[in-house]
Write an enzyme that holds these catalytic residues in place. Structure first.
Site, mmCIF file in Angstrom:
data_model
loop_
_atom_site.group_PDB
_atom_site.id
_atom_site.type_symbol
_atom_site.label_atom_id
_atom_site.label_comp_id
_atom_site.label_asym_id
_atom_site.label_seq_id
_atom_site.Cartn_x
_atom_site.Cartn_y
_atom_site.Cartn_z
ATOM 1 N N SER A 44 -24.351 65.061 -44.683
ATOM 2 C CA SER A 44 -25.573 65.901 -45.012
ATOM 3 C C SER A 44 -26.280 66.279 -44.018
ATOM 4 C CB SER A 44 -25.702 65.165 -45.992
ATOM 5 O OG SER A 44 -26.914 64.039 -45.878
ATOM 6 N N SER B 224 -41.290 63.489 -68.050
ATOM 7 C CA SER B 224 -41.276 63.921 -66.168
ATOM 8 C C SER B 224 -42.595 63.026 -66.003
ATOM 9 C CB SER B 224 -42.708 65.442 -67.344
ATOM 10 O OG SER B 224 -43.317 66.087 -65.596
ATOM 11 N N GLY C 278 -31.647 64.580 -45.023
ATOM 12 C CA GLY C 278 -29.976 64.663 -44.601
ATOM 13 C C GLY C 278 -29.464 63.523 -43.665
ATOM 14 N N PHE D 102 -33.401 67.700 -50.786
ATOM 15 C CA PHE D 102 -33.141 65.893 -51.057
ATOM 16 C C PHE D 102 -34.641 66.132 -51.896
ATOM 17 C CE2 PHE D 102 -33.612 61.073 -51.013
ATOM 18 C CZ PHE D 102 -33.329 60.617 -51.758
ATOM 19 N N THR E 55 -25.163 46.411 -45.935
ATOM 20 C CA THR E 55 -26.461 46.347 -45.571
ATOM 21 C C THR E 55 -27.278 45.863 -47.149
ATOM 22 O OG1 THR E 55 -26.989 48.579 -46.949
ATOM 23 C CG2 THR E 55 -26.609 47.927 -44.105
ATOM 24 N N ASP F 264 -29.926 54.978 -42.861
ATOM 25 C CA ASP F 264 -29.757 55.763 -41.803
ATOM 26 C C ASP F 264 -29.926 55.115 -40.765
ATOM 27 O OD1 ASP F 264 -28.022 57.722 -44.151
ATOM 28 O OD2 ASP F 264 -29.537 58.417 -44.170
#
Length: 323
Positions: A8, A36, A48, A102, A222, A256
Site C-alpha cells: 500500500s 467517539s 502506507g 490510513f 516480530t 515496516d
C-alpha cells in the site's frame, strides 16, 4: 540488489487520545459499541506499507522499486520519496481515485483503533511484476499488505518470473481465507508476521509451524518489545532483542521499518542476526517519531546505539550498510 516493494501507498491521519480505550469499552456491551474519542491532536503524514519500507530502504542507501497505485494527489509524495532514493517509475496513477488513507488513533498505552480507505490502491492489481522484470533487473519482490487481488497476483507473477519473494500479508490476513493465505506464503524466501499474525496464519491455513517451515525459507516473527524471532531454513531459531528506546511516541510503521532494515541488511550480505539488529535500529527510530517517514539516520548516533545494544562487533559489521 534491487528490491521491488509491492504494498500500500497511503497518507496517514494520526491522532492521539489522552486516555485508555479500555476504560471506555464494556465487555458485555461490545456488540452495541458506539464511541467517539475526543483527541488532542491530528497530524497528516506520508505512509502506507510500501511507502514506509521504501523510504527506509532509500535512507539505507539502496534504490528500492516502489510498486503500487496512487491518485493524482501523489505528486508531492512522489517527489519526497525520489529525493530519498526511491524509484517511483513503476507507480500507477489512477484517473479516478484518491491515494489511500490510513486513519488511526493511539491511546496512552500505545493501543490503536484505525480504519483504512483503499482508494487508488485497488488498481495495484493492474501492475504486472512480469512486465516490470522485462525492463529492469529485480532481485527480490516484497509483497506486503495491499489490495488482496494485487497481493495474490504479484506473488504468482514473482513465481512465474522466477524472482524470490518475501511474503508479508500482515493486516490483510484478517480478510483472507486459508487458501488465499497459503497462496501468499507458499515458496516465499522470507515470511514476515508479528506474533498475533503468526497465530492467525496457522489458524487460517490449518498448518503447523513445521508444515509452514516446509513451504518457506526464512521466517521472521516480530514480538514487539520482546524483539524478533528468526527461524532459518534448517530450523535453527534465533532471538534478537530490540534496541532500547529513548521514548515511545508512536508505534505506527515500526514493523515496516524492521522489515526494511532486515531485508536491506540480509540481501547485502549481513547474517540473520545482524540483519535483525539493523531492522531493530530502524524500528526504534520510527517508534520515537510522530509519522512513519519523519525520521532521519545519523551515522554516528546509529553506531553508538548499536554498540550499546549489541556490542562493538555487531556495530562494526552493520556499519557498512549505514550511509
Amino acid at each position: 540488489m534491487t528490491i521491488a516493494v509491492s504494498a500500500s501507498i497511503a497518507t496517514d491521519h494520526l491522532m492521539r487520545f489522552p486516555g485508555k480505550f479500555s476504560d471506555a469499552l464494556l465487555a458485555d456491551q461490545l456488540q452495541h459499541v458506539s464511541l467517539s474519542f475526543l483527541v488532542d491532536d491530528l497530524v497528516i503524514r506520508r505512509g502506507g506499507v510500501a511507502g514506509n519500507i521504501a523510504y527506509a530502504m532509500g535512507l539505507l542507501g539502496s534504490t528500492p522499486l516502489l510498486v503500487g497505485a496512487v491518485g493524482a494527489d501523489f505528486a508531492e509524495y512522489r517527489q519526497w520519496l525520489e529525493t530519498h532514493g526511491v524509484d517511483c517509475s513503476a507507480v500507477k496513477v489512477s484517473d479516478t481515485a484518491h491515494t489511500a488513507r490510513f486513519v488511526c488513533t493511539t491511546d496512552e498505552t500505545m493501543a490503536q483503533i484505525a480504519s483504512f480507505y483503499p482508494g487508488a490502491m485497488s488498481e495495484a492489481r493492474d501492475i504486472s511484476i512480469v512486465e516490470l522484470a522485462r525492463t529492469r533487473e529485480i532481485d527480490l519482490v516484497l509483497v506486503g499488505a495491499n489490495d488482496p487481488d494485487a497481493m495474490l497476483l504479484h506473488t504468482a507473477q514473482a513465481r512465474q518470473a522466477g524472482i524470490p519473494f518475501a511474503a508479508d500479508p500482515s493486516q490483510q490476513l484478517a480478510r483472507l481465507d486459508g487458501e488465499q493465505a497459503l497462496r501468499l506464503i507458499d515458496g516465499a524466501a522470507y515470511l514476515f508476521t508479528n506474533e498475533y499474525e503468526w497465530g492467525l496464519l496457522l489458524q487460517k491455513t490449518g498448518l503447523s509451524a513445521a508444515q509452514v517451515a516446509e513451504r518457506v525459507g526464512i521466517r521472521v516473527t516480530t514480538l514487539g518489545s520482546k524483539g524478533a524471532l528468526i527461524v532459518d531454513r534448517d530450523g535453527t531459531e534465533l532471538h534478537v532483542d530490540v534496541v532500547p528506546d529513548n521514548s515511545k511516541v508512536d508505534p505506527t510503521g515500526v514493523g515496516d521499518g524492521f522489515r526494511a532494515g532486515f531485508l536491506t541488511g540480509h540481501t547485502a550480505g549481513l547474517s540473520l542476526e545482524r540483519s535483525a539488529q539493523l531492522g531493530s535500529l530502524i524500528a526504534v527510530h520510527i517508534l520515537e517519531t510522530i509519522g512513519t517517514q519523519e525520521w532521519a539516520l545519523d551515522h554516528d548516533v546509529a553506531l553508538k546505539r548499536l554498540r550499546a545494544a549489541y556490542g562493538p562487533e555487531a556495530a562494526a559489521e552493520i556499519e557498512r550498510i549505514l550511509r
